[in-house]
Design a protein around this motif. Structure first.
Motif, PDB file in Angstrom:
ATOM      1  N   GLU A 163       0.825  -1.210   0.000  1.00 20.34           N
ATOM      2  CA  GLU A 163       0.000   0.000   0.000  1.00 20.34           C
ATOM      3  C   GLU A 163       0.865   1.268   0.000  1.00 20.34           C
ATOM      4  O   GLU A 163       0.914   2.030   0.971  1.00 20.34           O
ATOM      5  CB  GLU A 163      -0.932  -0.029   1.222  1.00 20.34           C
ATOM      6  N   GLU A 164       1.566   1.452  -1.112  1.00 16.61           N
ATOM      7  CA  GLU A 164       2.432   2.614  -1.292  1.00 16.61           C
ATOM      8  C   GLU A 164       2.246   3.097  -2.723  1.00 16.61           C
ATOM      9  O   GLU A 164       2.404   2.319  -3.669  1.00 16.61           O
ATOM     10  CB  GLU A 164       3.886   2.235  -1.038  1.00 16.61           C
ATOM     11  N   SER A 199       3.937   4.907  -4.871  1.00 14.29           N
ATOM     12  CA  SER A 199       5.033   4.782  -5.842  1.00 14.29           C
ATOM     13  C   SER A 199       5.236   3.338  -6.289  1.00 14.29           C
ATOM     14  O   SER A 199       5.596   3.079  -7.443  1.00 14.29           O
ATOM     15  CB  SER A 199       6.330   5.334  -5.242  1.00 14.29           C
ATOM     16  N   LYS A 238       2.859   0.988  -6.453  1.00 15.95           N
ATOM     17  CA  LYS A 238       1.758   0.665  -7.362  1.00 15.95           C
ATOM     18  C   LYS A 238       1.957   1.351  -8.714  1.00 15.95           C
ATOM     19  O   LYS A 238       1.708   0.751  -9.768  1.00 15.95           O
ATOM     20  CB  LYS A 238       0.426   1.079  -6.722  1.00 15.95           C
ATOM     21  N   THR A 291      -6.327  -1.252  -3.500  1.00 17.79           N
ATOM     22  CA  THR A 291      -5.981  -0.291  -2.467  1.00 17.79           C
ATOM     23  C   THR A 291      -7.141  -0.097  -1.505  1.00 17.79           C
ATOM     24  O   THR A 291      -8.308  -0.112  -1.892  1.00 17.79           O
ATOM     25  CB  THR A 291      -5.573   1.065  -3.076  1.00 17.79           C
ATOM     26  N   HIS A 302      -0.333   2.868   8.077  1.00 23.08           N
ATOM     27  CA  HIS A 302      -0.360   3.337   6.691  1.00 23.08           C
ATOM     28  C   HIS A 302      -1.767   3.802   6.308  1.00 23.08           C
ATOM     29  O   HIS A 302      -1.931   4.820   5.630  1.00 23.08           O
ATOM     30  CB  HIS A 302       0.111   2.237   5.737  1.00 23.08           C
ATOM     31  N   THR A 360      -2.471   7.137   7.963  1.00 29.69           N
ATOM     32  CA  THR A 360      -1.656   8.170   7.311  1.00 29.69           C
ATOM     33  C   THR A 360      -2.295   8.612   5.999  1.00 29.69           C
ATOM     34  O   THR A 360      -2.319   9.804   5.673  1.00 29.69           O
ATOM     35  CB  THR A 360      -0.234   7.635   7.055  1.00 29.69           C
ATOM     36  N   ASN A 361      -2.839   7.654   5.253  1.00 28.49           N
ATOM     37  CA  ASN A 361      -3.460   7.968   3.966  1.00 28.49           C
ATOM     38  C   ASN A 361      -4.762   8.748   4.112  1.00 28.49           C
ATOM     39  O   ASN A 361      -5.232   9.356   3.144  1.00 28.49           O
ATOM     40  CB  ASN A 361      -3.718   6.682   3.179  1.00 28.49           C
TER      41      ASN A 361
END
Length: 366
Positions: free
Chosen positions: A93-94, A96, A98, A119, A243, A246-247
């Motif tokens: 789950e980042e 960049s 993906k 996602t 994560h 944060t998103n």
């Protein structure tokens, strides 16, 4: 009749292998792709383990196992995705990471193929910009364990074609899932409230308001959850919750990450949940208000944004997360005045506006 005949799944971890299991069980051919052979082998073994256990319990026959496994092909060759009419990305789950994958798929996939991201919190519309055919791109967010959890959030990006969106909703129904039609925003319909609810529990732990044991008990009492937020944070892993939270930061100050989660999340550390539960009725009431507020506030915001309907949000809460008292139904039962009282501390502390959907409380579910 299936709307896709062969599905590529990139990422053979827990989610990827779970999605592969679901699809093979429903008769869909799957190509399970990972970067390393050991990852591929682990993923295929996980699928086989699911079906073998089902056979041992007498739920399916050995022939059923053989048939399902014949539909699953494991490979490290990403180019094999070119044989598929749908590819589902289920990797880290980042953004960049993906983005790099989608750029590779641009050179592999047929122009009419559909690409989906699993996602849970990134915006589909942002990821959509990395593919050559954004009209054929959308979100298919499966919930863990994907082999059996019935909920899939089908997320329409800004450029997703209506026909593609409808096709994927139908595909989910045809593969034994209950899809939630979502517009695109960080967290979609379910994690939009579930992650902040768990984050608020961590905040109360950090503030010394309640022990982890008390937080889980009160959550079970006031929202009838199968497992409390601290236990779920450990089960899901603090790194994943970190994560995800944060998103959600673009939604504003309330969505900031709890202090101890900032520390434990990057290290993947669990929270200690011992037998200490010194709660009393007065303290329990404070905990209950904050847990409910942390769920109610994001749900009302999501309703303002038309992310999903109240009924679909509650369906997801009940089936994906096992909330006995789903947020909208619970708000309707409490009434506007009580929900306003519960939400006011968040509004005051974090400087957010009261969601306009507060005026519909009492009839959110129609």
């Amino acid at each position: 009749m299936m709307s896709f005949t062969k599905v590529g799944i990139v990422g053979a971890g827990t989610m990827g292998s779970g999605i592969a299991t679901n699809l093979a069980q429903q008769g869909v051919a799957v190509i399970l792709v990972d970067t390393a052979q050991e990852g591929v082998d682990r993923g295929v073994a996980a699928v086989n383990k699911f079906f073998s256990r089902a056979a041992e319990k007498g739920k399916i026959s050995d022939a059923d196992v053989e048939k399902a496994m014949s539909l699953v092909e494991g490979t490290t060759d990403l180019a094999k995705c070119g044989e598929c009419d749908l590819v589902i990305e289920a990797i880290f789950e980042e953004f960049s990471v993906k983005e790099e994958l989608f750029k590779k798929l641009n050179d592999i996939m047929p122009d009419d193929a559909v690409i989906a991201t699993n996602t849970s919190c990134l915006r589909v519309s942002d990821l959509q910009k990395t593919v050559k055919n954004p009209n054929n791109f959308l979100g298919l967010h499966y919930f863990n364990p994907a082999a059996i959890n019935p909920i899939v959030e089908v997320v329409k990006g800004e450029e997703t074609d209506d026909a593609v969106f409808a096709r994927c909703l139908e595909f989910c129904k045809n593969t034994a899932k209950k899809p939630i039609a979502c517009s695109d925003n960080f967290g979609f319909a379910i994690n939009r409230f579930f992650v902040p609810y768990a984050n608020e529990a961590v905040r109360m732990l950090d503030e010394g308001i309640a022990s982890a044991k008390q937080l889980d008990r009160v959550a079970q009492e006031c929202m009838e959850v199968a497992a409390g937020p601290m236990m779920v944070t450990n089960l899901v892993k603090s790194s994943v919750m970190y994560h995800a939270q944060t998103n959600l930061a673009p939604h504003g100050a309330f969505y900031s990450v709890a202090e101890s989660l900032k520390d434990k999340g990057p290290k993947g550390e669990d929270y200690a949940i011992d037998d200490a539960d010194e709660g009393n009725p007065e303290n329990d009431a404070v905990v209950a208000d904050r847990l409910r507020a942390a769920a109610f506030f994001p749900v009302l915001q999501a309703l303002d944004e038309n992310v999903a309907t109240a009924g679909e949000i509650d369906m997801g809460a009940g089936l994906a997360l096992r909330f006995g008292k789903a947020p909208c139904e619970l708000m309707d039962s409490l009434g506007k005045e009580e929900v306003t009282r519960i939400l006011t501390p968040i509004i005051d502390q974090y400087g957010h506006a009261m969601p306009s959907s507060i005026d519909k409380v009492g009839s959110l579910r129609g």
